[in-house]
Design a protein around this motif. Structure first.
Motif, PDB file in Angstrom:
ATOM      1  N   SER A   1       0.652  -1.149  -0.049  1.00  0.00           N
ATOM      2  CA  SER A   1       0.055  -0.072  -0.066  1.00  0.00           C
ATOM      3  C   SER A   1       0.652   1.250  -0.131  1.00  0.00           C
ATOM      4  CB  SER A   1      -1.033   0.161   1.236  1.00  0.00           C
ATOM      5  OG  SER A   1      -1.581   1.071   1.458  1.00  0.00           O
TER       6      SER A   1
ATOM      7  N   ARG B   1      -7.063  12.115   7.780  1.00  0.00           N
ATOM      8  CA  ARG B   1      -6.453  13.146   6.547  1.00  0.00           C
ATOM      9  C   ARG B   1      -6.981  13.004   5.494  1.00  0.00           C
ATOM     10  NH1 ARG B   1      -0.014  13.380   7.706  1.00  0.00           N
ATOM     11  NH2 ARG B   1      -0.063  14.241   9.669  1.00  0.00           N
ATOM     12  N   SER B   2      -7.374  11.867   4.938  1.00  0.00           N
ATOM     13  CA  SER B   2      -8.194  11.745   3.603  1.00  0.00           C
ATOM     14  C   SER B   2      -9.485  12.658   3.873  1.00  0.00           C
ATOM     15  CB  SER B   2      -8.468  10.439   3.214  1.00  0.00           C
ATOM     16  OG  SER B   2      -9.550   9.759   3.752  1.00  0.00           O
TER      17      SER B   2
ATOM     18  N   ASN C   1      -4.607   7.993   8.419  1.00  0.00           N
ATOM     19  CA  ASN C   1      -4.890   8.240   7.250  1.00  0.00           C
ATOM     20  C   ASN C   1      -6.232   8.446   6.669  1.00  0.00           C
ATOM     21  OD1 ASN C   1      -2.251   7.612   6.165  1.00  0.00           O
ATOM     22  ND2 ASN C   1      -2.503   5.449   6.206  1.00  0.00           N
ATOM     23  N   ARG C   2      -7.185   7.747   7.365  1.00  0.00           N
ATOM     24  CA  ARG C   2      -8.629   7.977   7.353  1.00  0.00           C
ATOM     25  C   ARG C   2      -8.845   9.476   7.453  1.00  0.00           C
ATOM     26  NH1 ARG C   2     -13.344   8.502   9.772  1.00  0.00           N
ATOM     27  NH2 ARG C   2     -12.365   8.218  11.848  1.00  0.00           N
TER      28      ARG C   2
ATOM     29  N   ASN D   1      -0.155   4.390   0.217  1.00  0.00           N
ATOM     30  CA  ASN D   1      -0.621   5.394   1.174  1.00  0.00           C
ATOM     31  C   ASN D   1      -0.543   5.309   2.544  1.00  0.00           C
ATOM     32  OD1 ASN D   1      -2.473   3.438   1.555  1.00  0.00           O
ATOM     33  ND2 ASN D   1      -4.167   4.635   1.496  1.00  0.00           N
ATOM     34  N   GLN D   2       0.182   4.094   2.936  1.00  0.00           N
ATOM     35  CA  GLN D   2       0.341   3.752   4.326  1.00  0.00           C
ATOM     36  C   GLN D   2       1.830   4.260   4.762  1.00  0.00           C
ATOM     37  OE1 GLN D   2      -1.735   2.432   6.839  1.00  0.00           O
ATOM     38  NE2 GLN D   2      -3.000   2.308   5.301  1.00  0.00           N
ATOM     39  N   LYS D   3       1.649   5.146   5.801  1.00  0.00           N
ATOM     40  CA  LYS D   3       2.987   5.886   6.014  1.00  0.00           C
ATOM     41  C   LYS D   3       2.946   5.655   7.805  1.00  0.00           C
ATOM     42  CE  LYS D   3       4.693  10.641   6.904  1.00  0.00           C
ATOM     43  NZ  LYS D   3       4.663  11.920   6.623  1.00  0.00           N
TER      44      LYS D   3
ATOM     45  N   GLU E   1      -2.213   4.133  12.552  1.00  0.00           N
ATOM     46  CA  GLU E   1      -1.976   4.796  11.314  1.00  0.00           C
ATOM     47  C   GLU E   1      -3.050   4.717  10.141  1.00  0.00           C
ATOM     48  OE1 GLU E   1       1.587   2.350  10.254  1.00  0.00           O
ATOM     49  OE2 GLU E   1       2.750   3.459  11.796  1.00  0.00           O
ATOM     50  N   ALA E   2      -3.822   3.622  10.152  1.00  0.00           N
ATOM     51  CA  ALA E   2      -4.994   3.482   9.220  1.00  0.00           C
ATOM     52  C   ALA E   2      -5.926   4.664   9.611  1.00  0.00           C
ATOM     53  CB  ALA E   2      -5.558   2.102   9.240  1.00  0.00           C
TER      54      ALA E   2
ATOM     55  N   TYR F   1       3.602   7.349  11.150  1.00  0.00           N
ATOM     56  CA  TYR F   1       3.590   8.608  11.658  1.00  0.00           C
ATOM     57  C   TYR F   1       4.341   8.715  13.006  1.00  0.00           C
ATOM     58  CZ  TYR F   1       0.092   9.239   8.077  1.00  0.00           C
ATOM     59  OH  TYR F   1      -0.645   9.280   6.995  1.00  0.00           O
TER      60      TYR F   1
END
Length: 112
Positions: free
Chosen positions: A17, A55-56, A52-53, A19-21, A48-49, A23
C-alpha cells in the motif's frame, strides 16, 4: 516446493500500500488535537490507518469547500484548463464579493 504464499515476481512496491505511512507520535497527537478524536486508543497498526482516514476526510472536505467557492477548481484539480463560463463565473463572484465588502465597509462607517 511450497513458496509459503510469498512471490518473488514483480516489484514489491506494486503489492504494498503506497498510502500507508508511519507517523511520529507528535503528528498523531497534533491530529488528535485538531479533530478531537481519540487516536491513542488504537493499536499502532490501526492508529496509522485511522490517521490516514482522518487526513483523507480533511482533504475531501477542503476540496468540497473549494468546489463551492471556486467554479474553476474542478478543472484545475484534474489538470485541465477551466471552461470560459467557469472563468466568467469566478470573475462575477469576485466582483460581487468586492461590492459586498465595500457595502459592508460603508454600513459600518455610517453606524459609527
Amino acid at each position: 516446493m511450497s513458496s509459503g504464499g510469498h512471490s518473488n515476481v514483480g516489484f514489491p512496491s506494486l503489492y504494498e500500500s503506497q498510502n500507508q505511512k508511519h507517523y511520529k507520535q507528535s503528528e498523531v497527537e497534533e491530529l488528535q488535537k485538531h479533530t478531537g478524536e481519540n487516536l491513542k486508543g488504537f493499536l499502532p497498526k490501526d492508529q496509522e490507518a485511522e490517521v490516514n482516514r482522518l487526513r483523507s476526510q480533511d482533504v475531501q472536505r477542503r476540496q468540497a469547500e473549494n468546489l463551492k467557492n471556486d467554479p474553476t477548481f474542478a478543472a484545475t484539480l484534474h489538470g485541465n484548463k477551466p471552461h470560459k463560463g467557469a472563468i466568467i463565473d469566478k470573475e462575477i463572484q469576485q466582483e460581487e464579493a468586492e461590492q459586498l465588502r465595500k457595502k459592508g465597509d460603508a454600513m459600518t462607517g455610517k453606524s459609527m
